[in-house]
Design an enzyme around this catalytic site. Structure first.
Site, PDB file in Angstrom:
ATOM      1  CB  SER A 257      27.811  44.248  10.350  1.00  0.00           C
ATOM      2  OG  SER A 257      27.781  45.544  10.860  1.00  0.00           O
TER       3      SER A 257
ATOM      4  CB  VAL B  13      33.585  45.829  16.188  1.00  0.00           C
ATOM      5  CG1 VAL B  13      35.008  45.942  15.642  1.00  0.00           C
ATOM      6  CG2 VAL B  13      32.766  44.860  15.334  1.00  0.00           C
TER       7      VAL B  13
ATOM      8  CB  THR C  19      34.001  49.681  15.209  1.00  0.00           C
ATOM      9  OG1 THR C  19      33.738  50.606  16.272  1.00  0.00           O
ATOM     10  CG2 THR C  19      35.444  49.845  14.772  1.00  0.00           C
ATOM     11  CG  ASP C  20      27.778  47.350  13.214  1.00  0.00           C
ATOM     12  OD1 ASP C  20      27.104  47.934  14.081  1.00  0.00           O
ATOM     13  OD2 ASP C  20      27.283  46.866  12.179  1.00  0.00           O
ATOM     14  CE  LYS C  21      24.469  43.478  19.525  1.00  0.00           C
ATOM     15  NZ  LYS C  21      23.192  42.758  19.276  1.00  0.00           N
TER      16      LYS C  21
END
Length: 436
Positions: A428, A155, A151-153
């Site tokens: 993202s 999330v 998982t990205d920033k």
């Protein structure tokens, strides 16, 4: 020398008796010397015996010393083995839930302290709780660590799975959680096979996307965010569009750096739908769920972004099917806020090992209540409060008008440049499941 000298004297005396006057003196001296020699031999023999005895004592002491060292070493090894037996290293999976706000994604960047990640806090807790040695925290390959989804920033996750080797200490979950912040929790643990890899063994992933329903209001209608309520007709239209994504399609327009002929751009979507709306803090929200085999970077946010653009009247419904062709289509990317990794699926693994008598199926029915509680306490409030304070969805909706949904690649660069600031601030979607 004495024997030679006295021997000569005896010879010179002839055969005279020892007590004769001629040899009386020498015989007396000879007896005296012989007596002294006998005493000397006895003294030497006694000394030699004492020396031999002392040497034997020293040898015995040395032998006993070596034996004691061996006994101590054996005892230490037995203690180490006992300790190892008490806390053996085993391959396990951990069920994680976390709120991603304030973190630069899940994956740890070893050697970089500038951007804090979820794994930074997790590894620190594993070391402090005694589950892994400190050097395994520095080199995560030593504990065979693997995350299911990156998982990205910003999330969040309610059902992230990581696999690793740990010492199975007593009260392991409680001890790990004691060293974690409250917005990161380990909710479950299961033993798995020695070669298990949470990323490679995952059959599918389910994500949810929570958004305010005013995002579906038509662009020609002037609506107030807190007053708007989603009607059944609009919800039905949303679900009609979402179901179009089911099946295998070429999603090269829904990610970056993939061409239309790249085989990896084809992805299989199992289901996608929007649930019934609900009200939180006077604002109505809805949750979109999507289950797929795997997802590319930005894919889910672009899938949702395109449906919103159609429902609001900016694009025609035909654009979905057109986006799967070789033509480059301008697909808007919805904000990252609201995206949550809900669950990961291990159906093949469960069929093979779930009922073998040694391992449990990787299902979390007993943890469902804890997952729901965590979402209510940490994930949903973060999404709602951030949306109310930062208005990420409202700001992004204002950028839809600058997109040209009929344009080709030639006319898209300017539009993408203008919308970048508003859509990329959230980070993202972090669905880059297959590019670790």
């Amino acid at each position: 020398m004495l024997r030679l000298r006295w021997g000569l004297r005896v010879v010179s005396c002839g055969l005279s008796a020892p007590g004769s006057a001629a040899c009386g003196g020498p015989w007396r001296r000879l007896r005296s010397v012989l007596t002294m020699a006998e005493d000397l031999r006895a003294a030497v023999a006694s000394s030699t015996k004492r020396l031999n005895s002392s040497s034997e004592v020293v040898e015995r002491l040395e032998e006993n010393g070596h034996q004691n060292k061996r006994l101590k070493r054996d005892a230490d090894e037995e203690d180490a083995e006992d300790q190892s037996k008490k806390s053996p290293k085993r391959k396990i999976v951990l069920l994680m839930a976390y709120s991603g706000k304030g973190y630069h994604g899940m994956q740890r960047n070893v050697g970089s302290s500038q951007f804090k990640t979820i794994e930074d806090d997790l590894v620190s807790a594993l070391v402090q709780s005694g589950c892994i040695p400190e050097n395994h925290g520095e080199d995560m390959k030593k504990m065979s660590f693997q995350r299911c989804a990156r998982t990205d920033k910003g999330v969040s996750a309610a059902g992230q799975i990581v696999s690793l080797k740990v010492r199975l200490i007593d009260d392991i979950l409680e001890k790990i959680n004691n060293h974690l912040p409250s917005h990161i929790r380990i909710l479950g643990l299961k033993r798995v096979t020695g070669g298990f890899n949470s990323k490679n063994k995952c059959d599918a992933r389910t994500y949810s996307y929570m958004l305010p329903t005013f995002a579906f209001a038509h662009k020609d209608h002037d609506v107030q965010e807190e007053v708007y309520r989603l009607d059944k007709e609009t919800l039905a239209k949303v679900n009609k569009l979402l179901v179009c994504y089911k099946g295998t399609h070429n999603f090269h327009n829904f990610t970056s750096q993939k061409g239309p002929r790249d085989p990896s751009a084809k992805r299989y979507i199992m289901e996608m739908y929007c649930g019934e709306p609900f009200v939180r803090e006077n604002m109505e929200f809805a949750v979109i769920r999507v289950k797929g085999q795997s997802f590319m970077m930005h894919q889910i946010r672009k899938m949702i972004g395109l449906v919103i653009a159609i429902v609001k009247g900016y694009a025609a419904e035909s654009i979905i099917e057109r986006s799967w062709g070789e033509e480059k289509v301008d697909v808007p990317k919805a904000p990252g806020l609201g995206l949550v990794l809900e669950r990961v699926h291990f159906e093949k693994y469960n069929r093979r090992f779930g009922n073998d008598g040694l391992h449990e199926p990787l299902e979390w029915t007993e943890e469902e209540e804890k997952i729901a509680v965590f979402k209510e306490q940490y994930i949903y409030p973060t999404i709602i409060n951030t949306e109310r304070e930062e208005k990420s969805m409202a700001n992004w909706l204002n950028t839809l008008s600058i997109h040209d949904f009929n344009s080709s690649a030639v006319g898209m660069q300017a539009n993408n440049k203008n919308s970048k600031n508003s859509s990329d601030l959230e980070g993202s979607d972090g669905c880059d499941d297959d590019s670790d």
